[in-house]
Design a protein around this motif. Structure first.
Motif, short mmCIF file in Angstrom:
data_model
loop_
_atom_site.label_atom_id
_atom_site.label_comp_id
_atom_site.label_asym_id
_atom_site.label_seq_id
_atom_site.Cartn_x
_atom_site.Cartn_y
_atom_site.Cartn_z
N MET A 107 0.86 -1.20 0.00
CA MET A 107 0.00 0.00 0.00
C MET A 107 0.89 1.25 0.00
O MET A 107 1.79 1.38 0.83
N THR A 108 0.66 2.18 -0.90
CA THR A 108 1.49 3.37 -1.00
C THR A 108 1.20 4.33 0.15
O THR A 108 0.17 4.24 0.83
N VAL A 109 2.11 5.29 0.34
CA VAL A 109 1.94 6.28 1.40
C VAL A 109 0.66 7.09 1.18
O VAL A 109 -0.09 7.35 2.11
N ASP A 110 0.42 7.50 -0.10
CA ASP A 110 -0.78 8.28 -0.38
C ASP A 110 -2.05 7.50 -0.08
O ASP A 110 -3.03 8.04 0.42
N ARG A 111 -2.05 6.20 -0.41
CA ARG A 111 -3.26 5.41 -0.15
C ARG A 111 -3.46 5.21 1.35
O ARG A 111 -4.57 5.27 1.85
N ILE A 112 -2.37 4.98 2.08
CA ILE A 112 -2.48 4.86 3.53
C ILE A 112 -3.06 6.15 4.12
O ILE A 112 -3.93 6.12 4.99
N ALA A 113 -2.56 7.29 3.64
CA ALA A 113 -3.05 8.57 4.16
C ALA A 113 -4.53 8.76 3.85
O ALA A 113 -5.28 9.26 4.69
N ALA A 114 -4.94 8.35 2.64
CA ALA A 114 -6.35 8.48 2.28
C ALA A 114 -7.23 7.62 3.16
O ALA A 114 -8.29 8.05 3.62
N VAL A 115 -6.78 6.39 3.43
CA VAL A 115 -7.56 5.49 4.28
C VAL A 115 -7.64 6.04 5.70
O VAL A 115 -8.70 6.04 6.33
N ILE A 116 -6.52 6.53 6.22
CA ILE A 116 -6.51 7.10 7.57
C ILE A 116 -7.47 8.29 7.66
O ILE A 116 -8.23 8.43 8.63
N ALA A 117 -7.45 9.15 6.63
CA ALA A 117 -8.34 10.31 6.62
C ALA A 117 -9.80 9.87 6.63
O ALA A 117 -10.64 10.45 7.33
N LEU A 118 -10.11 8.84 5.86
CA LEU A 118 -11.49 8.35 5.82
C LEU A 118 -11.89 7.72 7.15
O LEU A 118 -13.02 7.86 7.60
N THR B 132 -5.68 1.50 -7.22
CA THR B 132 -5.65 2.88 -7.71
C THR B 132 -5.71 3.85 -6.55
O THR B 132 -6.22 3.54 -5.48
N THR B 133 -5.18 5.04 -6.77
CA THR B 133 -5.20 6.09 -5.75
C THR B 133 -5.84 7.34 -6.34
O THR B 133 -5.93 7.50 -7.55
N PRO B 134 -6.32 8.26 -5.48
CA PRO B 134 -6.90 9.50 -5.98
C PRO B 134 -5.94 10.27 -6.89
O PRO B 134 -4.72 10.17 -6.73
N GLN B 135 -6.53 11.05 -7.83
CA GLN B 135 -5.69 11.79 -8.77
C GLN B 135 -4.84 12.85 -8.07
O GLN B 135 -3.73 13.13 -8.49
N GLN B 136 -5.36 13.44 -7.02
CA GLN B 136 -4.62 14.47 -6.31
C GLN B 136 -3.70 13.84 -5.26
O GLN B 136 -3.95 12.76 -4.75
N THR B 137 -2.63 14.55 -4.95
CA THR B 137 -1.68 14.06 -3.94
C THR B 137 -2.26 14.24 -2.54
O THR B 137 -3.26 14.95 -2.34
N ARG B 138 -1.60 13.62 -1.59
CA ARG B 138 -2.04 13.73 -0.19
C ARG B 138 -2.05 15.19 0.26
O ARG B 138 -2.98 15.64 0.95
N GLN B 139 -1.04 15.96 -0.14
CA GLN B 139 -0.98 17.37 0.26
C GLN B 139 -2.10 18.18 -0.38
O GLN B 139 -2.69 19.07 0.26
N GLU B 140 -2.41 17.88 -1.64
CA GLU B 140 -3.48 18.61 -2.32
C GLU B 140 -4.84 18.27 -1.72
O GLU B 140 -5.65 19.17 -1.46
N VAL B 141 -5.09 17.00 -1.47
CA VAL B 141 -6.35 16.59 -0.84
C VAL B 141 -6.48 17.24 0.52
O VAL B 141 -7.58 17.65 0.93
N GLY B 142 -5.38 17.38 1.23
CA GLY B 142 -5.42 17.94 2.58
C GLY B 142 -5.97 19.35 2.64
O GLY B 142 -6.62 19.73 3.62
N VAL B 143 -5.73 20.15 1.60
CA VAL B 143 -6.24 21.52 1.58
C VAL B 143 -7.77 21.51 1.58
O VAL B 143 -8.41 22.19 2.39
#
Length: 284
Positions: A1-12, A75-86
């Protein structure tokens, strides 16, 4: 699992915790007026389950489905973790809200789940893609939009000349505006009459043979200026590393209203037309 996907799951997961923590330990069921049958307009409380456990609500089910999707999908979201964070930070303050998103993609379930209890509406140009995504996620609200007025081949010249057309100037509505190439007048009354608290522009496609995003940016700027309620409209433009998105964003949404610049994402806070900082005869 990539860092971005882990971050997305944690956020959810965090969104799920926040959402569940605010839910009373009871469910509600629509209830119509006395003697009515069929459609129901009011709501009645359903007693909690034994042991004080709450029934699984429709929103909770959608949220757990979304967490499962991002935890297991390649697959992961098109935007990066930093972009989604905004956007996520602002959604935390404004949800539940009206959120209009140009584009339907791998991040659509995420945006919908971040705004549980609000309205998240997606606008997408590719009907086949809408059918694929919505068939697997029936809770998503997606509308097919045919961008027939603009093309990327003319966006540079249009940037220089759009103000020559009076119907493209500030103060003109989107609805019924056929003369301005930048007005997405084909959108439904439901979309154009809704006051959107947040607007994300990540579509349509911005390559040579496609419509480009200049009309979406003009429409977003116009809808934000026409706001009647309190506060401003948060507008996000993605892919500002490309000249068209960058130039039209600065032209119509204005540098003075830009609040965040993270990688390929810009965030603007657009006041309504009655704000003292707004010009009546130009966008910026």
């Amino acid at each position: 699992m990539t860092v971005d996907r882990i971050a997305a799951v944690i956020a959810l997961v965090l969104a799920a915790i926040v959402f569940v923590s605010y839910q009373p330990c009871s469910a509600t069921e629509p209830r119509g007026p006395p003697g009515a049958t069929g459609g129901r307009s009011e709501r009645e409380v359903v007693p909690p389950l034994k042991g004080g456990e709450c029934p699984v609500t429709h929103d909770m089910a959608q949220l757990t489905d979304t967490i499962y999707h991002y935890a297991t999908s390649p697959t992961t979201p098109q935007q990066t973790r930093q972009e989604v964070g905004v956007s996520y930070e602002i959604l935390q303050r404004r949800r539940p809200c009206n959120f209009l998103i140009f584009g339907l993609g791998y991040d659509s379930q995420m945006w919908h789940s971040f705004n549980l209890g609000g309205r998240t509406q997606f606008l997408e140009e590719n009907k086949e893609w809408v059918d694929i995504v919505v068939s697997n996620n029936t809770f998503l609200n997606a509308t097919v939009v045919k961008y027939s007025k603009t093309n990327m081949t003319e966006q540079s010249s249009l940037l220089e000349s759009y103000m020559d057309e009076p119907s493209c100037r500030p103060g003109n509505a989107v609805k019924g505006n056929e003369k301005c190439k930048l007005a997405l007048s084909m959108l439904s009354d439901d979309i154009l009459n809704t006051e959107w608290d947040m607007i994300m522009i990540d579509a349509p496609r911005g390559f040579k043979q496609f419509p480009g995003r200049h009309a979406a940016i003009w429409t977003a700027a116009t809808l934000a200026r026409m706001r009647k309620g309190d506060g401003h409209t948060d507008v996000f433009v993605h892919d500002v590393n490309r000249p068209a998105e960058k130039n039209w964003g600065l032209e119509l949404l204005c540098l003075k209203y830009r609040k965040h610049e993270v990688r390929k994402l810009w965030h603007f806070e657009i006041p309504k037309a009655s704000d003292p900082s707004m010009s009546a005869d130009k966008f910026c």
